[in-house]
Design a protein around this motif. Sequence first.
Motif, PDB file in Angstrom:
ATOM      1  N   LYS A  64      27.031 -26.701  36.900  1.00 53.84           N
ATOM      2  CA  LYS A  64      27.898 -26.188  37.967  1.00 53.84           C
ATOM      3  C   LYS A  64      28.814 -25.087  37.429  1.00 53.84           C
ATOM      4  O   LYS A  64      28.998 -24.057  38.086  1.00 53.84           O
ATOM      5  CB  LYS A  64      28.746 -27.306  38.564  1.00 53.84           C
ATOM      6  N   ASN A  65      29.391 -25.313  36.254  1.00 50.75           N
ATOM      7  CA  ASN A  65      30.286 -24.309  35.662  1.00 50.75           C
ATOM      8  C   ASN A  65      29.548 -23.009  35.374  1.00 50.75           C
ATOM      9  O   ASN A  65      30.057 -21.921  35.658  1.00 50.75           O
ATOM     10  CB  ASN A  65      30.939 -24.841  34.386  1.00 50.75           C
ATOM     11  N   ILE A  66      28.361 -23.104  34.824  1.00 56.96           N
ATOM     12  CA  ILE A  66      27.580 -21.901  34.510  1.00 56.96           C
ATOM     13  C   ILE A  66      27.204 -21.165  35.789  1.00 56.96           C
ATOM     14  O   ILE A  66      27.354 -19.933  35.876  1.00 56.96           O
ATOM     15  CB  ILE A  66      26.322 -22.270  33.690  1.00 56.96           C
ATOM     16  N   LEU A  67      26.719 -21.904  36.778  1.00 63.73           N
ATOM     17  CA  LEU A  67      26.319 -21.268  38.035  1.00 63.73           C
ATOM     18  C   LEU A  67      27.524 -20.673  38.764  1.00 63.73           C
ATOM     19  O   LEU A  67      27.427 -19.589  39.335  1.00 63.73           O
ATOM     20  CB  LEU A  67      25.591 -22.272  38.932  1.00 63.73           C
ATOM     21  N   HIS A  68      28.658 -21.364  38.716  1.00 64.00           N
ATOM     22  CA  HIS A  68      29.873 -20.843  39.350  1.00 64.00           C
ATOM     23  C   HIS A  68      30.336 -19.566  38.642  1.00 64.00           C
ATOM     24  O   HIS A  68      30.754 -18.607  39.294  1.00 64.00           O
ATOM     25  CB  HIS A  68      30.980 -21.897  39.331  1.00 64.00           C
ATOM     26  N   ARG A  69      30.221 -19.552  37.337  1.00 63.00           N
ATOM     27  CA  ARG A  69      30.585 -18.357  36.560  1.00 63.00           C
ATOM     28  C   ARG A  69      29.720 -17.168  36.976  1.00 63.00           C
ATOM     29  O   ARG A  69      30.205 -16.036  37.077  1.00 63.00           O
ATOM     30  CB  ARG A  69      30.413 -18.640  35.063  1.00 63.00           C
TER      31      ARG A  69
END
Length: 171
Positions: free
Chosen positions: A58-63
Amino acid sequence: MKRMGLMLTLAAVLLPLACKVAKKHRLSRKPVVVLDMDVVAERSLPGRAAAQYIRTVKNILHRSVEETRLAWQGREQTPEGIRAISQAQSNYQQQLALYQKKLDNEIGDIVSAAVRSWLSRNKHVAAVVPADETLGYNKTADITRQIMAEVDWYKPSFPPLPRTRANRAVL
């Protein structure tokens, strides 16, 4: 009268025999046990690893979405900016759903293997049923802790993490 006496005698002989047969049949049936899948998913080692993995995804995709917003900063209201940001958000949702499905399948496979292993050692049990699919059950039928101990022996294999735009530029 003779007929009534014969019936009573016959009942006196057959009733204990019928009770014995019924008791034997009742004892010979294999029990069904229940498993709380939510507890296994939340508390087992593979379940906790999957939760941590999906947070990272989620963090990578949100970034990646934020990088797209930054790239279109000042032009986000243009048709191209709106399309690019919408595409990035749509990609986020699709990728997250794909990763979640893969994780659910992986954890499901691990739990299924653990249940099969447990059943092979507990042949007196007829079936394992998810707890949330029952109308109720006696706590003695709950084997969640036993299955969690089994599940904790398995190492999950997760797909590679997604790459952000910055990661792709470096590679």
